[in-house]
Design an enzyme around this catalytic site. Structure first.
Site, PDB file in Angstrom:
ATOM      1  N   TRP A 161     -10.446   1.579  -0.136  1.00 20.90           N
ATOM      2  CA  TRP A 161      -9.041   2.059  -0.876  1.00 20.90           C
ATOM      3  C   TRP A 161      -8.642   2.653   0.495  1.00 20.90           C
ATOM      4  O   TRP A 161      -7.386   2.846   0.505  1.00 20.90           O
ATOM      5  CB  TRP A 161      -9.408   3.251  -1.780  1.00 20.90           C
ATOM      6  CG  TRP A 161     -10.868   4.208  -1.336  1.00 20.90           C
ATOM      7  CD1 TRP A 161     -12.087   4.027  -2.054  1.00 20.90           C
ATOM      8  CD2 TRP A 161     -10.677   5.132  -0.534  1.00 20.90           C
ATOM      9  NE1 TRP A 161     -12.695   4.783  -1.048  1.00 20.90           N
ATOM     10  CE2 TRP A 161     -12.197   5.475  -0.443  1.00 20.90           C
ATOM     11  CE3 TRP A 161      -9.763   5.834   0.151  1.00 20.90           C
ATOM     12  CZ2 TRP A 161     -12.374   6.442   0.608  1.00 20.90           C
ATOM     13  CZ3 TRP A 161     -10.248   6.866   1.127  1.00 20.90           C
ATOM     14  CH2 TRP A 161     -11.448   7.169   1.256  1.00 20.90           C
ATOM     15  N   ARG A 170      -6.501  -8.705   6.368  1.00 16.90           N
ATOM     16  CA  ARG A 170      -7.904  -8.873   6.994  1.00 16.90           C
ATOM     17  C   ARG A 170      -8.603  -9.944   6.755  1.00 16.90           C
ATOM     18  O   ARG A 170      -9.274 -10.723   7.761  1.00 16.90           O
ATOM     19  CB  ARG A 170      -8.370  -7.857   7.752  1.00 16.90           C
ATOM     20  CG  ARG A 170      -9.457  -8.194   8.804  1.00 16.90           C
ATOM     21  CD  ARG A 170      -9.410  -6.509   9.582  1.00 16.90           C
ATOM     22  NE  ARG A 170     -10.685  -5.887   9.271  1.00 16.90           N
ATOM     23  CZ  ARG A 170     -10.836  -4.542   9.677  1.00 16.90           C
ATOM     24  NH1 ARG A 170      -9.967  -4.181  10.464  1.00 16.90           N
ATOM     25  NH2 ARG A 170     -11.810  -3.882   9.329  1.00 16.90           N
ATOM     26  N   PRO A 186      -9.649  -5.549  -5.477  1.00 13.97           N
ATOM     27  CA  PRO A 186      -9.419  -4.354  -4.675  1.00 13.97           C
ATOM     28  C   PRO A 186     -10.088  -3.073  -5.301  1.00 13.97           C
ATOM     29  O   PRO A 186     -10.808  -2.961  -6.426  1.00 13.97           O
ATOM     30  CB  PRO A 186      -7.896  -4.222  -4.917  1.00 13.97           C
ATOM     31  CG  PRO A 186      -7.758  -5.024  -6.330  1.00 13.97           C
ATOM     32  CD  PRO A 186      -9.005  -5.930  -6.254  1.00 13.97           C
ATOM     33  N   ALA A 187      -9.996  -2.212  -4.525  1.00 11.87           N
ATOM     34  CA  ALA A 187     -10.894  -0.848  -4.875  1.00 11.87           C
ATOM     35  C   ALA A 187     -10.286  -0.201  -6.169  1.00 11.87           C
ATOM     36  O   ALA A 187      -8.904  -0.114  -6.428  1.00 11.87           O
ATOM     37  CB  ALA A 187     -10.678   0.442  -3.715  1.00 11.87           C
ATOM     38  N   GLY A 243     -17.101  -1.782   3.048  1.00 12.46           N
ATOM     39  CA  GLY A 243     -17.317  -0.279   2.215  1.00 12.46           C
ATOM     40  C   GLY A 243     -18.656   0.180   2.903  1.00 12.46           C
ATOM     41  O   GLY A 243     -18.959  -0.018   4.016  1.00 12.46           O
ATOM     42  N   GLU A 265     -18.583  -5.304   6.493  1.00 10.97           N
ATOM     43  CA  GLU A 265     -17.965  -4.332   7.462  1.00 10.97           C
ATOM     44  C   GLU A 265     -18.362  -2.996   7.020  1.00 10.97           C
ATOM     45  O   GLU A 265     -17.730  -2.833   5.909  1.00 10.97           O
ATOM     46  CB  GLU A 265     -16.630  -4.710   7.545  1.00 10.97           C
ATOM     47  CG  GLU A 265     -15.937  -4.046   8.780  1.00 10.97           C
ATOM     48  CD  GLU A 265     -15.456  -2.831   8.534  1.00 10.97           C
ATOM     49  OE1 GLU A 265     -16.067  -1.783   9.088  1.00 10.97           O
ATOM     50  OE2 GLU A 265     -14.274  -2.746   8.193  1.00 10.97           O
ATOM     51  N   CYS A 299     -13.625   3.881   8.725  1.00 12.07           N
ATOM     52  CA  CYS A 299     -14.940   3.745   9.208  1.00 12.07           C
ATOM     53  C   CYS A 299     -15.021   3.814  10.767  1.00 12.07           C
ATOM     54  O   CYS A 299     -16.142   3.795  11.287  1.00 12.07           O
ATOM     55  CB  CYS A 299     -15.550   2.418   8.642  1.00 12.07           C
ATOM     56  SG  CYS A 299     -14.499   1.140   9.176  1.00 12.07           S
ATOM     57  N   GLU A 396     -21.795  10.097   7.951  1.00 11.05           N
ATOM     58  CA  GLU A 396     -20.394   9.574   8.181  1.00 11.05           C
ATOM     59  C   GLU A 396     -19.585  10.597   7.305  1.00 11.05           C
ATOM     60  O   GLU A 396     -19.607  10.511   6.064  1.00 11.05           O
ATOM     61  CB  GLU A 396     -20.160   8.251   7.832  1.00 11.05           C
ATOM     62  CG  GLU A 396     -18.794   7.613   8.098  1.00 11.05           C
ATOM     63  CD  GLU A 396     -18.496   6.383   7.619  1.00 11.05           C
ATOM     64  OE1 GLU A 396     -19.616   5.782   6.718  1.00 11.05           O
ATOM     65  OE2 GLU A 396     -17.802   5.519   8.245  1.00 11.05           O
ATOM     66  N   SER A 456      -8.373  -0.908  16.964  1.00 13.24           N
ATOM     67  CA  SER A 456      -7.882  -1.923  15.734  1.00 13.24           C
ATOM     68  C   SER A 456      -6.799  -2.726  16.587  1.00 13.24           C
ATOM     69  O   SER A 456      -5.802  -2.277  16.780  1.00 13.24           O
ATOM     70  CB  SER A 456      -7.698  -1.189  14.662  1.00 13.24           C
ATOM     71  OG  SER A 456      -8.830  -0.414  14.172  1.00 13.24           O
TER      72      SER A 456
HETATM   73  C1  SIN Z   1     -11.763   0.723   8.021  1.00 15.91           C
HETATM   74  O1  SIN Z   1     -11.691   1.716   8.183  1.00 15.91           O
HETATM   75  O2  SIN Z   1     -12.187   0.113   7.195  1.00 15.91           O
HETATM   76  C2  SIN Z   1     -10.746  -0.202   8.787  1.00 15.91           C
HETATM   77  C3  SIN Z   1      -9.984   0.471   9.901  1.00 15.91           C
HETATM   78  C4  SIN Z   1      -9.176  -0.262  11.076  1.00 15.91           C
HETATM   79  O3  SIN Z   1      -9.169  -1.407  10.596  1.00 15.91           O
HETATM   80  O4  SIN Z   1      -8.866   0.129  11.837  1.00 15.91           O
END
Ligand code: SIN
Length: 490
Positions: A161, A170, A186-187, A243, A265, A299, A396, A456
């Site tokens: 999300w 992506r 999707p979330a 996730g 990822e 993330c 995290e 990114s």
């Molecule tokens: C993510 O938080 O999963 C992706 C962040 C990013 O692509 O910059």
């Protein structure tokens, strides 16, 4: 249904059904679930709730489209993606409004996410025609070797999300470029932008006479209702998931049954290192970007600020002043620079982690509280005197909390940085090129930002080591995840 935060022109065009074989249709069960604006908690839409029957219908459509899609020329696949890129660019404001409505981001951040997402689609429209193979004489002679690439086949893409448009872009763009049909889950918390983009793809497929089953969209309130039948079905050939590491492990266990190709990822716990020779104002600016993008819900968010003891006071004062200047509010309100968290449970989790740190002796320099009023807000928070065992640094935190710790030597900084099961990204501020090269060798990470708070980029390989995942997304590497290799001895 009221749509308080969306321009009516956008609200009128958001698909709220499932996309199966080119048709938007209700769930077989007839069930729906609510999607709310996290800044107000008001319901935006009720969305069709996919279940096992829908999952298998989407897989049947994907499987039927498989051979036809594989046979479509790379140029035609590239042109489809280029047209979707142009559509995304033309409707960037609508998409940004949707990202803000369902995820809470300030509009400026949502616009940046839309541009970032469109970049993935453009990049893979360019890569679709550059799928290299190999031909050579066998070293021992007597034969030639051909190495060819072909699409893996139907892929399940499970997106989060926190970047509802960038993450589908992506995954979907390289999969389609490679020649794989896709089914997207999707979330549950933010499925609207995905559906909006999916309609662009559906319309382009139809206009070009390309197979409709190439794209399925299955929003659902139960991931298991989709993954259980799909991961057990041999027609599915690929799983790509973004996730948490916890959910990633569960999916990997299920995928093991059919030895499914996977890309994972997963979680991060990014260290942000500030050395004594760093440009401190630049480090503060980078820290703000690395921490506060999407209110810390990424993330790649800096989770631990490791600062040399000689510059810790200057850095922490600067970061505190920058956090104090942030304006919390609805993402669509002009001037907002910090949006809400995604749901009530996220606020609870962040508040508990901060309270535990404070109990353990951490000092709050900025924030440290929940504001009054509607929405899932937590104030941007700077903590100092944090210990390496505090939950805010071992977990995290996925929220707007910046815990600052100090170190005395480079060796100690690297040991702290590596003292986690994760290895997605690390950031470092230093003017010493020799140190940069030592960090490249010693920090256990998939990505390293040097004097930058953001790494990114659609053209670069995004992904981690250790428990942060498997495989890469973006760049040349991203399309490899959707290709298999065939070797011919000739
Ligand atoms: C993510 O938080 O999963 C992706 C962040 C990013 O692509 O910059």
């Amino acid at each position: 249904m009221s749509t308080p935060t969306l321009p009516p022109t956008v609200a009128a065009h958001v698909p709220t059904e499932l996309l199966i074989d080119g048709v938007w249709r209700p769930a077989a069960s007839g069930r729906r679930f609510e999607v709310a604006d996290p800044a107000t908690t008001q319901v935006l839409f009720e969305v069709a709730d996919a279940g096992p029957e829908d999952a298998l219908a989407a897989l049947t459509a994907a499987d039927s489209a498989r051979e036809e899609w594989r046979a479509v020329s790379p140029r035609a696949r590239a042109e489809l993606l280029r047209a979707v890129f142009e559509e995304m660019r033309a409707h960037a404001e609508d998409l940004a409004a949707l990202v803000t409505a369902e995820g809470g981001k300030p509009l400026a951040e949502s616009r940046a996410e839309v541009a970032y997402a469109a970049d993935y689609v453009r990049w893979y429209s360019e890569q679709a025609v550059r799928l290299d193979g190999l031909a050579r004489r066998a070293p021992a002679g007597g034969a030639h070797q051909l190495v060819l690439r072909r699409p893996v086949g139907p892929a399940l893409l499970i997106t989060p999300w926190n970047f509802p448009i960038a993450m589908i872009a992506r995954k979907m763009a390289p999969a389609l470029a490679a020649g794989c049909p896709v089914i997207v889950k999707p979330a549950q918390l933010a499925p609207l932008t995905t559906a909006y983009v999916a309609e662009m793809v559906r319309a382009e497929l139809e206009a070009r006479g390309l197979p409709a089953g190439v794209l399925g969209i299955l929003p659902s309130s139960s991931a298991g209702a989709l993954t259980t039948p799909l991961l057990a079905d041999p027609r599915l050939r690929k799983l790509s998931f973004t996730g948490s590491t916890e959910v990633g492990r569960i999916l990997l266990r299920s995928a093991a049954q059919s030895v499914l190709r996977t890309s994972m990822e997963l979680g991060g716990n990014a260290p942000f290192l500030v050395f004594d020779d760093a440009d401190i104002p630049a480090a503060v600016e980078g820290a703000l970007a690395a921490k506060m993008r999407n209110s810390g819900q990424t993330c790649v968010a800096a989770n631990r600020f490791l600062v040399h003891e000689s510059v810790a006071a200057e850095f922490t004062d600067g970061l505190t002043a920058a956090f104090d200047r942030l304006v919390m509010g609805h993402g669509a309100t002009p001037g907002t620079t910090a949006g809400p968290l995604i749901e009530a449970a996220a606020v609870e989790r962040v508040a508990a982690a901060v309270a535990a740190a404070v109990d353990g002796g951490a000092r709050v320099r900025s924030g440290g509280h929940r504001p009054r009023g509607a929405g899932y807000f937590y104030a941007p928070t700077v903590l100092e005197n944090v210990s390496p065992d505090d939950l805010v640094v071992t977990e995290e935190v996925f929220g707007p909390v910046a815990p600052v710790m100090t170190f005395a030597t480079e060796g100690e900084a690297v040991a702290l940085a590596n003292g986690t099961e994760f290895g997605l990204v690390a950031y470092a501020y230093t003017r010493d090129v020799g140190r940069v090269m030592r960090l490249v060798e010693s920090v256990e990470t998939g990505m390293l930002g040097i004097n930058r708070g953001m790494v990114s980029d659609a053209s670069a390989p995004f992904g981690g080591v250790k428990s942060s995942g498997l495989g890469r997304e973006g760049g040349e590497a991203g399309i490899e995840e959707y290709l298999e290799t065939v070797y011919v001895a000739l």
